[in-house]
Design a protein around this motif. Structure first.
Motif, PDB file in Angstrom:
ATOM      1  N   HIS A 199      -9.001   3.137  -2.243  1.00 26.17           N
ATOM      2  CA  HIS A 199      -7.685   2.273  -2.372  1.00 26.17           C
ATOM      3  C   HIS A 199      -7.272   1.643  -1.226  1.00 26.17           C
ATOM      4  N   ARG A 200      -7.410   2.366   0.034  1.00 21.00           N
ATOM      5  CA  ARG A 200      -6.835   1.661   1.328  1.00 21.00           C
ATOM      6  C   ARG A 200      -7.695   0.468   1.639  1.00 21.00           C
ATOM      7  N   ALA A 220      -4.748  -6.695  -8.565  1.00 16.67           N
ATOM      8  CA  ALA A 220      -4.815  -7.371  -7.128  1.00 16.67           C
ATOM      9  C   ALA A 220      -5.913  -7.846  -6.729  1.00 16.67           C
ATOM     10  N   GLN A 234      -7.709  -7.132  -0.056  1.00 19.16           N
ATOM     11  CA  GLN A 234      -6.959  -7.873  -0.779  1.00 19.16           C
ATOM     12  C   GLN A 234      -5.592  -8.626  -0.247  1.00 19.16           C
ATOM     13  N   SER A 235      -4.956  -7.690   0.551  1.00 21.63           N
ATOM     14  CA  SER A 235      -3.729  -8.176   1.290  1.00 21.63           C
ATOM     15  C   SER A 235      -4.189  -9.373   2.365  1.00 21.63           C
ATOM     16  N   HIS A 251       3.571  -4.570  -3.375  1.00 17.13           N
ATOM     17  CA  HIS A 251       2.265  -4.407  -4.289  1.00 17.13           C
ATOM     18  C   HIS A 251       1.223  -3.789  -3.581  1.00 17.13           C
ATOM     19  N   PHE A 252       1.277  -4.053  -2.289  1.00 17.63           N
ATOM     20  CA  PHE A 252      -0.051  -3.225  -1.209  1.00 17.63           C
ATOM     21  C   PHE A 252       0.261  -2.284  -0.631  1.00 17.63           C
ATOM     22  N   PHE A 263      -0.685   1.597  -1.761  1.00 19.00           N
ATOM     23  CA  PHE A 263      -2.270   1.550  -1.606  1.00 19.00           C
ATOM     24  C   PHE A 263      -2.740   1.615  -0.041  1.00 19.00           C
ATOM     25  N   GLU A 301      -2.135   3.116 -11.401  1.00 16.55           N
ATOM     26  CA  GLU A 301      -2.301   2.626 -10.190  1.00 16.55           C
ATOM     27  C   GLU A 301      -3.507   1.951 -10.230  1.00 16.55           C
ATOM     28  N   GLN A 344      -9.605  -1.396  -0.120  1.00 20.13           N
ATOM     29  CA  GLN A 344      -9.396  -2.526  -1.309  1.00 20.13           C
ATOM     30  C   GLN A 344      -8.355  -3.258  -1.041  1.00 20.13           C
ATOM     31  N   ALA A 345      -7.091  -2.513  -0.901  1.00 16.20           N
ATOM     32  CA  ALA A 345      -5.707  -3.094  -0.703  1.00 16.20           C
ATOM     33  C   ALA A 345      -5.952  -3.928   0.688  1.00 16.20           C
ATOM     34  N   LEU A 349      -4.347  -1.958  -9.033  1.00 14.46           N
ATOM     35  CA  LEU A 349      -5.609  -2.356  -7.897  1.00 14.46           C
ATOM     36  C   LEU A 349      -6.418  -3.213  -8.438  1.00 14.46           C
TER      37      LEU A 349
END
Length: 409
Positions: A195-196, A156, A202-203, A183-184, A187, A149, A198-199, A153
């Motif tokens: 992780h939450r 992404a 990114q999203s 993909h997101f 996370f 993972e 960063q995702a 991450l």
């Protein structure tokens, strides 16, 4: 231990001192003090690029991360001098080679992420990278399907940084295969706060090129995730990252303030509340505050939603004072100016003849010949039929009379 001493460790022949110098620079670069100028002045970039050729994987990985921090500050503010120094010391070439040929997925993902940082906001470096036939997103996208993972991450994150304020790179990612919502999702639902966050960031950046979900939904979920973390987390590192993501979104080309303000009119209460709270945090940024105040004057009916959901959250007192002042002055709402030229106006070139009609095509000789013939065949004018019209002013009746007199002029 200062920057000069740590850079001095990189000049030694001991790999242990290399490790100490690299790790120390990484800590300073992520700290509250901005030491990027000091690293540039100490010629630290050239020594860091040289470390990319080390035979030890841990040194290469640490160096790649430090180079990324050397290029980008808080809020994704690029350091132009360090970016150029990396390019001049052949850093782009080494990072690209590691991204394509390294047997380690971790090095590949980290190298792609750092490459995106080196070209972010730097048109010269981006042109150099784009002109290289070796650079293609098809080397990066497969890493999204890695079994680890952390690799997914990082990948992404690299794609989001390449796409940050860059529509052409977003299109290139789509042509190479693009990204999907799945993909997101893992996370965003992860138990790890980092992780939450960063995702979520990114999203939001990639929301326009994710085909299997609506950009508004993606943005709302991402904002909610970041805001929830800001309100509930107790970890300082997590809070710093969340605040950094808000700062990044504050100066995106996509106009984070505009997107969030539009979400205030959403029919979903959750979307309204998340957008309002995020705008409250952004109001502490001077540029975002002015943008928000202008939009409030454009659509004052949405200010109620903004103030309603920020009563128990943070919002800039300066923004509230300026909004109150504008209300006391009774300033009119800002209206969009109409277009100067209506779309209904037609250009002369767009006028078409009637059906069945054709314009005659004449050359210069035909035109002169026909003009002479038309004059020679013209009937003589009877001078007795000529008339002359004069205007006579009558003061008594304040009127005009028209008299016609026959005869030669």
């Amino acid at each position: 231990m200062g920057v000069n001493m740590l850079v001095g460790f990189l000049r030694s022949v001991s790999w242990k001192l290399h490790q100490v110098g690299i790790e120390g620079l990484g800590v300073l670069l992520q700290g509250p003090s901005d030491v990027r100028n000091a690293v540039f002045s100490a010629n630290g970039v050239n020594h860091l690029v040289r470390m990319l050729c080390s035979e030890r994987e841990n040194i290469v990985l640490s160096t790649i991360r430090v180079l990324r921090h050397v290029c980008l500050g808080i809020g994704y503010i690029p350091h132009y001098k360090n970016q150029i120094a990396i390019a001049n010391s052949r850093g782009l070439k080494f990072l690209l080679a590691l991204m394509i040929h390294s047997p380690s997925e971790a090095i590949q993902a980290e190298a792609a992420y750092t490459l995106s940082a080196v070209v972010l906001g730097n048109s010269e470096n981006l042109e150099i990278l784009s002109q290289s036939s070796a650079f293609q997103y098809r080397y990066i996208l497969p890493l999204l399907y890695s079994s680890e993972e952390e690799i997914r991450l990082l990948t992404a994150g690299a794609l989001a940084t390449f796409a940050f304020n860059n529509v052409s790179e977003q299109r290139a990612i789509i042509r190479a295969g693009g990204v999907r919502w799945h993909h997101f999702q893992p996370f965003l639902q992860s138990s790890k706060e980092i992780h939450r966050i960063q995702a979520a960031f990114q999203s939001i950046v990639l929301s326009r090129i994710i085909p299997d979900n609506e950009p508004a939904n993606i943005t709302a979920i991402g904002i909610r995730t970041i805001v929830d973390t800001l309100e509930r987390s107790q970890a300082h590192h997590t809070l710093a990252l969340a605040a950094d993501c808000v700062a990044r979104l504050a100066h995106t080309r996509a106009d984070a303030v505009g997107v969030l303000f539009q979400l205030l009119s959403s029919s979903v209460v959750l979307v309204q509340s998340c957008a309002a709270v995020a705008l409250g945090y952004l109001s502490f940024n001077h540029v975002a505050e002015r943008q928000l105040l202008r939009r409030c004057r454009k659509k004052p009916h949405l200010v109620g939603n903004l103030l309603l959901y920020t009563r128990k959250h943070k919002i800039s007192p300066m923004f509230l004072a300026r909004w109150k002042h504008s209300q006391e002055l009774r300033l009119p709402a800002i209206r969009n100016k109409p277009a100067l030229v209506s779309s209904m106006h037609m250009k002369f070139s767009e006028v078409h003849p009637l059906p069945g009609f054709q314009f005659p095509i004449l050359n210069s000789e035909d035109f002169l010949t026909r003009s002479c013939k038309s004059r020679s065949h013209r009937e003589p004018e009877d001078s007795s039929k000529r008339t002359k019209t004069t205007l006579e002013f009558t003061p008594m009746h304040q009127s005009l009379k028209t008299h016609t007199k026959h005869g030669r002029l």
